[in-house]
Every structure is written in structure tokens, then in C-alpha cells.
Design a protein around this motif. Structure first.
Motif, PDB file in Angstrom:
ATOM      1  N   ALA A 278      -3.618  -3.313  -3.811  1.00  0.00           N
ATOM      2  CA  ALA A 278      -3.003  -2.148  -3.157  1.00  0.00           C
ATOM      3  C   ALA A 278      -3.351  -0.859  -3.887  1.00  0.00           C
ATOM      4  CB  ALA A 278      -1.486  -2.333  -3.089  1.00  0.00           C
ATOM      5  N   ALA A 279      -3.411  -0.911  -5.208  1.00  0.00           N
ATOM      6  CA  ALA A 279      -3.784   0.277  -5.980  1.00  0.00           C
ATOM      7  C   ALA A 279      -5.234   0.658  -5.703  1.00  0.00           C
ATOM      8  CB  ALA A 279      -3.566   0.028  -7.472  1.00  0.00           C
TER       9      ALA A 279
ATOM     10  N   GLN B  21       2.048   2.184  -3.465  1.00  0.00           N
ATOM     11  CA  GLN B  21       1.006   2.787  -4.304  1.00  0.00           C
ATOM     12  C   GLN B  21       0.692   4.214  -3.866  1.00  0.00           C
ATOM     13  OE1 GLN B  21      -0.400   1.590  -7.045  1.00  0.00           O
ATOM     14  NE2 GLN B  21       0.749  -0.334  -6.958  1.00  0.00           N
TER      15      GLN B  21
ATOM     16  N   ALA C 279      -5.287   2.304  -2.278  1.00  0.00           N
ATOM     17  CA  ALA C 279      -4.696   3.643  -2.312  1.00  0.00           C
ATOM     18  C   ALA C 279      -5.702   4.654  -2.865  1.00  0.00           C
ATOM     19  CB  ALA C 279      -3.420   3.631  -3.137  1.00  0.00           C
ATOM     20  N   ARG C 280      -6.407   4.277  -3.933  1.00  0.00           N
ATOM     21  CA  ARG C 280      -7.406   5.191  -4.510  1.00  0.00           C
ATOM     22  C   ARG C 280      -8.533   5.442  -3.512  1.00  0.00           C
ATOM     23  NH1 ARG C 280      -6.396   2.067  -9.222  1.00  0.00           N
ATOM     24  NH2 ARG C 280      -8.285   0.824  -8.858  1.00  0.00           N
TER      25      ARG C 280
ATOM     26  N   TRP D  39      -2.952  -7.109  -0.985  1.00  0.00           N
ATOM     27  CA  TRP D  39      -1.963  -6.061  -1.240  1.00  0.00           C
ATOM     28  C   TRP D  39      -0.599  -6.712  -1.444  1.00  0.00           C
ATOM     29  CZ3 TRP D  39      -3.325  -2.293   3.375  1.00  0.00           C
ATOM     30  CH2 TRP D  39      -4.646  -1.847   3.208  1.00  0.00           C
TER      31      TRP D  39
ATOM     32  N   GLU E  98       3.453   6.503  -5.095  1.00  0.00           N
ATOM     33  CA  GLU E  98       3.325   6.773  -6.526  1.00  0.00           C
ATOM     34  C   GLU E  98       2.284   7.849  -6.802  1.00  0.00           C
ATOM     35  OE1 GLU E  98       2.683   3.455  -9.056  1.00  0.00           O
ATOM     36  OE2 GLU E  98       4.490   2.378  -8.424  1.00  0.00           O
ATOM     37  N   SER E  99       1.309   7.970  -5.904  1.00  0.00           N
ATOM     38  CA  SER E  99       0.267   8.988  -6.053  1.00  0.00           C
ATOM     39  C   SER E  99       0.680  10.323  -5.451  1.00  0.00           C
ATOM     40  CB  SER E  99      -1.033   8.501  -5.396  1.00  0.00           C
ATOM     41  OG  SER E  99      -1.480   7.303  -5.985  1.00  0.00           O
TER      42      SER E  99
ATOM     43  N   LEU F 213       0.833  -1.205   0.000  1.00  0.00           N
ATOM     44  CA  LEU F 213       0.000   0.000   0.000  1.00  0.00           C
ATOM     45  C   LEU F 213       0.864   1.249   0.000  1.00  0.00           C
ATOM     46  CD1 LEU F 213      -2.750   1.429   0.227  1.00  0.00           C
ATOM     47  CD2 LEU F 213      -2.573   1.164   2.711  1.00  0.00           C
TER      48      LEU F 213
ATOM     49  N   ASP G 178      -4.163  -5.952  -8.277  1.00  0.00           N
ATOM     50  CA  ASP G 178      -4.240  -4.502  -8.100  1.00  0.00           C
ATOM     51  C   ASP G 178      -4.854  -4.093  -6.770  1.00  0.00           C
ATOM     52  OD1 ASP G 178      -6.806  -5.360  -8.619  1.00  0.00           O
ATOM     53  OD2 ASP G 178      -7.316  -3.726  -9.994  1.00  0.00           O
TER      54      ASP G 178
END
Length: 407
Positions: free
Chosen positions: A396-397, A23, A400-401, A225, A26-27, A20, A394
Motif C-alpha cells: 500500500a505504501a 497510506q 501511495a507513492r 495492500w 499519512e502522506s 491504500l 509495504d
């Protein structure tokens, strides 16, 4: 945005949080973690700043599995209260540089301390479970707390969860409320509900660990994750893999076992009986080679995402992360559960037909040979390959969102 991740437990609690963290970073978010000092190197190698929580957990876990740890003078309630207070202090220190959200997992008393900090700061808090049976549901029973068995005459799942809530209030809620009084927070009526909130997250793959909906809890299942994989394997391990047919991996991660020598002997003998080479992982179980034959190799740290697709089967303790990684690789498994969520994952591996669930925590040559016979059957491998195509990568992505949207 600044996110604080709190994970008090074994490596299986830490690794998904690092997925997590990757991700979130990265954001554009800043991430800090609070975790036991055992995992300082792991967390910092992932580029995440660590604020340690209390003392190392390795000896505590070893004592729980092997029964060799000396009995502490204080009881479970006192130890839980100390964990709550220690976690509160660590999370408060970590949040001093700023905090916009807190995500917690692991032991409930630690998560309660983390939520108290989030409440004090007025920021969102999320609790995440890695397996469905950690969350209350009429579809499965709870695990009894140490020293607090459920009455044998009670078998209804909902009644057992009601008893569990009362037990947690007595064992953990009293210490939490005593600590909250010292930091100016009001008492909590229901300890378990306070930790979980009405909308916990479930970081388990829907194909491997599905959640059965019910009106009592609004669970958000994100998928498992995973940390990014693909790290190079050690040169010695690469040479061993290249020197012959795929070996059988045997490892218990950050999980001790009662008798490492007996387990290693049983594992090596059972794998050889199948005509396979052996790849032994030391880990917290401290497994060691039983002789100097060249069909065995002992490995330390190795990226499971890179390794598991190259082995014939994975024999392991049944942690959520190891189970999901082996399933994602399409590699058959033998699960030898020791504690906590591991019996659940052993049952799921068997039910899905992607491996075998060993009966009990202490394998013998005969019992492990039988389990390996199931796992190494070509039909099991074919089923494992099919299930691998169903595993989401996906999770963890997705989480994160969700967190970014929440904040």
C-alpha cells in the motif's frame, strides 16, 4: 491532493483500498471512497468518507453462489449498463468537492463508469487488480462471463482473451457508450482496454501471485495492500484462545455458501477429527455452532492480522486478502473456493506448499478431513513459515507513492 477510491464488489475489494487510503492520508492526501452501502460501517470506521454506490451487493453475491436469487427481468447487459450509470452518478457526486485522481477496482462495468468521470474531469485514473488472472495474458486463460461460455474447441489462451474482449464489447461496451453519449463523452472502441488502461496495477504479493511479463500489457505490481493490523481481539475470543491449544479457524468472509448447516457440520467434524478446537466465523456464510461443546467458539468481527498468527490453520474461501493475511502470518491454509479469484488462490496455496486446495465449493467431512491433514502436517507449517518471510508488507505504501508521483 484529493483521491477518490472506487470499489464495487465484496469486502475483499474494499479492505485493500482502505489500506491504500491509510497510506495516502499519512502522506497528507484527502481520501473519499465510493463503495456498496453494505460496507458503510467498515469504511467510516477507518475514517474515510463514503459515497454509496447503488443497492447492497450481499443478496447479489448470495444469489450468484447459491443460485437462490430470483432471476431478474433484465439480462446481464442491462444490469451492467445500470451499474455503469449508477457508479458514474456516485463518483460524480463524490468528486464534487474536488478530485485529483481516481483509483478503481472490482466489477468492470463499475470501473468503466469511474473512468468516465475521471476522463470528464481530466484527472489521472488507475485500475487495480488483486490477482494476476484478472488481467489479459497468454500465460493464463480468462474466466468466462455468465451465460457466455467459450467454444470448447478453443484452448489457446490468447485466442480466449480475444474472445473475451469481443464478449465484453457486446455485453458491457454498448451500455457504456450509450451512457457516455448522455454525458457528452465520445464512444469507446474497446471496453476492456478502456477499463484497464495500458498500465494497470496489480496489488498482489509477488511471492504469492507473481505476474509473468509479456509485451501486451505494462503491469505495475505493487505488492498486496494490507490495512494496519493489531486491533484488540474481543474479550470472549481472547478467553477462548487462552483456554487451550491453537484452534482451527473456519470462515468465508463476505462470501455466502450453498448450505451453511452442512458446511458447519463438516467443518466442526473434520477439525475435531484432527484433535483440534474450532473457531467458527459467522460472516455472510452465516455459519453457526453445531452444538454447545466448549471446544467450539463462534466469532463475529475480529482483526485477522492479530488472530491468524494464533490459530493452527485457516480454512477459508480463498479471497485475495484472506489468503495474503494467512500467508503473512505463516499459518497453513485450506482454501474452499466458491467463485471469482478464489480457484486461483487455492491453486497458489497448494503450489506453494503452504496448505491445501479443496476440490470444489462444498466440503464434506471426508474431503475436509483430508485437506486438514495436509494443512496440519508439520512440514506444511514449516513451509508456511518460510513463505511468510517472503511476503512484502509495504504494498500500500508503494502504491501511495506511485499515485502521488503520478499526480
Amino acid at each position: 491532493m484529493r483521491v477518490l477510491l472506487v470499489a464495487y464488489g465484496s469486502r475483499g475489494d474494499i479492505e485493500p483500498m482502505l489500506g491504500l487510503a491509510g497510506q495516502l492520508r499519512e502522506s497528507g492526501a484527502e481520501v473519499r471512497m465510493c463503495a456498496p452501502p453494505d460496507f458503510a460501517g467498515l469504511v467510516e470506521a477507518a475514517g474515510v468518507a463514503l459515497t454509496p454506490i447503488g443497492r447492497p451487493v450481499r443478496e447479489m453475491v448470495k444469489g450468484a453462489v447459491t443460485g437462490t436469487a430470483p432471476r431478474p427481468p433484465e439480462g446481464l447487459a442491462e444490469r451492467a449498463a445500470a451499474v455503469t450509470a449508477t457508479t458514474y452518478e456516485a463518483v460524480t457526486a463524490a468528486a464534487a468537492a474536488g478530485c485529483d485522481a481516481v483509483v478503481a477496482t472490482g466489477l468492470f462495468p463499475a470501473a468503466a463508469g469511474a473512468r468516465s468521470v475521471a476522463e470528464k474531469l481530466g484527472v489521472p485514473y488507475v485500475f487495480v487488480a488483486y490477482f494476476p488472472s484478472y488481467l489479459p495474458s497468454p500465460h493464463h486463460p480468462p474466466s468466462a462471463l455468465p451465460g457466455w461460455p467459450f467454444p470448447p474447441e478453443v484452448s489457446d489462451n490468447q485466442a480466449l482473451w480475444d474472445l473475451d474482449a469481443g464478449n465484453q464489447n457486446v455485453l458491457f461496451g454498448t451500455g457504456l457508450n450509450a451512457h457516455r453519449a448522455t454525458v457528452g463523452l465520445p464512444p469507446v472502441d474497446d471496453f476492456r482496454d478502456y477499463v484497464l488502461t495500458g498500465r494497470p496495477w496489480l496489488a498482489a504479493d509477488p511471492a504469492l501471485g507473481p505476474w509473468q511479463e509479456h509485451p501486451g500489457l505494462d503491469v505495475v505490481q505493487t505488492g498486496a495492500w494490507f490495512r494496519p493490523g493489531g486491533l484488540p481481539l474481543p474479550a470472549g475470543l481472547e478467553a477462548f484462545l487462552d483456554a487451550g491449544p491453537p484452534p482451527v479457524y473456519v470462515g468465508f468472509g463476505s462470501m455466502p455458501v450453498r448450505d451453511p448447516q452442512d458446511v458447519a457440520r463438516a467443518a466442526v467434524g473434520a477439525v475435531r477429527a484432527q484433535g483440534r478446537r474450532v473457531l467458527l466465523s459467522g460472516g455472510w456464510a452465516e455459519l453457526a455452532l453445531t452444538d454447545d461443546q466448549d471446544d467450539c467458539f463462534r466469532v463475529g468481527e475480529a482483526d485477522h492480522h492479530a488472530l491468524f498468527p494464533r490459530v493452527a490453520a485457516v480454512v477459508h474461501h480463498g479471497g485475495a486478502g484472506t489468503t495474503a493475511t494467512a500467508a503473512r502470518a505463516g499459518t497453513p491454509q485450506v482454501v474452499i473456493p466458491q467463485m471469482a479469484d478464489q480457484p486461483y488462490w487455492a491453486g497458489r496455496v497448494a503450489a506453494l506448499g503452504i496448505g491445501a486446495a479443496h476440490d470444489g465449493p462444498e466440503p464434506t467431512l471426508a474431503s475436509l478431513s483430508a485437506a486438514l491433514g495436509t494443512a496440519l502436517d508439520p512440514r506444511t507449517r514449516a513451509r508456511a513459515k518460510t513463505v511468510a518471510g517472503l511476503v512484502h508488507t509495504d504494498g500500500a505504501a508503494v502504491a501511495a507513492r506511485l499515485l502521488l508521483d503520478t499526480v
